[in-house]
Design an enzyme around this catalytic site. Structure first.
Site, short mmCIF file in Angstrom:
data_model
loop_
_atom_site.label_atom_id
_atom_site.label_comp_id
_atom_site.label_asym_id
_atom_site.label_seq_id
_atom_site.Cartn_x
_atom_site.Cartn_y
_atom_site.Cartn_z
N ASP A 43 9.97 -27.15 61.90
CA ASP A 43 8.72 -27.83 61.94
C ASP A 43 7.99 -26.99 63.43
O ASP A 43 8.90 -26.23 63.86
CB ASP A 43 8.45 -29.30 61.74
CG ASP A 43 9.03 -29.95 63.15
OD1 ASP A 43 9.49 -29.42 64.11
OD2 ASP A 43 8.70 -31.17 63.26
N HIS A 44 6.55 -27.52 63.66
CA HIS A 44 5.96 -27.03 64.86
C HIS A 44 6.94 -27.26 65.87
O HIS A 44 6.94 -26.64 66.98
CB HIS A 44 4.69 -27.49 64.88
CG HIS A 44 4.88 -29.18 65.03
ND1 HIS A 44 4.99 -29.90 63.80
CD2 HIS A 44 4.52 -30.05 65.76
CE1 HIS A 44 4.86 -30.97 64.02
NE2 HIS A 44 4.79 -31.24 65.42
N GLY A 79 11.74 -31.59 66.24
CA GLY A 79 11.62 -31.89 67.96
C GLY A 79 13.04 -32.54 68.25
O GLY A 79 13.87 -32.26 69.21
N GLY A 135 14.55 -36.10 61.80
CA GLY A 135 13.90 -36.21 60.58
C GLY A 135 14.11 -34.98 59.61
O GLY A 135 14.26 -35.49 58.43
N HIS A 176 35.73 -30.85 59.74
CA HIS A 176 36.14 -32.17 59.39
C HIS A 176 34.85 -32.54 58.14
O HIS A 176 35.39 -33.14 57.25
CB HIS A 176 35.98 -33.24 60.27
CG HIS A 176 37.03 -33.32 61.24
ND1 HIS A 176 37.54 -34.25 62.07
CD2 HIS A 176 38.07 -32.30 61.54
CE1 HIS A 176 38.64 -34.15 62.95
NE2 HIS A 176 39.02 -32.73 62.52
N ARG A 212 43.32 -33.55 54.41
CA ARG A 212 42.71 -34.63 54.34
C ARG A 212 41.31 -34.82 54.66
O ARG A 212 40.64 -35.71 53.81
CB ARG A 212 43.19 -35.68 55.47
CG ARG A 212 42.73 -35.21 56.75
CD ARG A 212 43.77 -36.11 57.81
NE ARG A 212 43.40 -35.93 59.20
CZ ARG A 212 43.51 -34.86 59.99
NH1 ARG A 212 44.49 -33.84 59.46
NH2 ARG A 212 43.25 -34.79 61.29
N HIS A 213 40.40 -33.95 55.15
CA HIS A 213 39.24 -34.08 55.19
C HIS A 213 38.44 -33.60 53.88
O HIS A 213 37.39 -33.99 53.69
CB HIS A 213 38.85 -32.90 56.29
CG HIS A 213 39.54 -33.22 57.58
ND1 HIS A 213 38.90 -34.14 58.07
CD2 HIS A 213 40.35 -32.35 58.25
CE1 HIS A 213 39.81 -34.22 59.53
NE2 HIS A 213 40.56 -33.12 59.51
C1 RB5 Z 1 7.23 -34.14 65.40
O1 RB5 Z 1 6.19 -34.49 66.32
C2 RB5 Z 1 8.35 -34.72 65.43
O2 RB5 Z 1 8.45 -36.19 65.23
C3 RB5 Z 1 9.46 -34.09 64.84
O3 RB5 Z 1 9.76 -32.79 65.06
C4 RB5 Z 1 10.83 -34.59 64.78
O4 RB5 Z 1 11.21 -34.67 66.10
C5 RB5 Z 1 11.12 -35.80 63.69
O5 RB5 Z 1 12.22 -36.15 63.49
#
Ligand code: RB5
Length: 150
Positions: free
Chosen positions: A8-9, A66, A70, A98, A132-133
């Site tokens: 993402d950004h 970030g 997420g 593993h 085992r893994h």
């Molecule tokens: C974006 O601001 C941020 O929430 C994203 O990059 C990330 O860290 C989410 O888990």
């Protein structure tokens, strides 16, 4: 080795650094975006990378946001994906040996480019230990199958 990479950004600048590293190593990759630091939503970039890895079009995926959280949660919703957030080289190695992780996630607000590069190097170079893994990873797959909707 073919790598799908996305961010993402928040992860954009680190993604560009990792792309330059992969280029230097002669490792083939495809960039699924984002294309700038303009604000976007991480699931929109996790999904195409995870789907491409799940379909077998790429050996591995690298996703950066970030925090690495997420984008990793999103990727792990895709069947066949084992995305591991690694911010140290030990975890990176273990996630391969593993857990047979097929996507690495990192947080650009957590690790600097030097450490991130080392993490990628270790993660790409390490194989799955099996034994085992493999039994445990099979049990992850069984959970996935149990909750598969389609
Ligand atoms: C974006 O601001 C941020 O929430 C994203 O990059 C990330 O860290 C989410 O888990």
């Amino acid at each position: 080795m073919r790598v799908a990479i996305g961010s993402d950004h928040g992860g954009y600048t680190l993604k560009e650094h990792i792309k330059a590293y992969l280029d230097g190593k002669g490792i083939a990759f495809q960039d699924f975006g984002s294309i700038s630091e303009e604000s976007v939503d991480y699931p929109d970039f996790a999904l195409p990378v995870a789907e491409a890895v799940s379909r077998g079009e790429f050996d591995r995926g690298i996703l950066i946001c970030g925090t690495g959280i997420g984008i990793g949660i999103s990727a792990n919703k895709v069947h066949g994906i084992r995305a591991a957030q690694c911010h140290d080289t030990f975890s990176a190695r273990m996630s391969r040996e593993h857990n047979d992780a097929n996507i690495l996630t990192m947080g650009a607000r957590v690790v600097g480019p030097g450490l991130a590069q080392d993490i990628v190097e270790v993660w790409l170079a390490t194989g799955f230990a099996g034994g085992r893994h493999a039994r445990r990873v099979d049990k992850i797959r069984a959970i996935e199958d149990k909750y598969r909707k389609s």
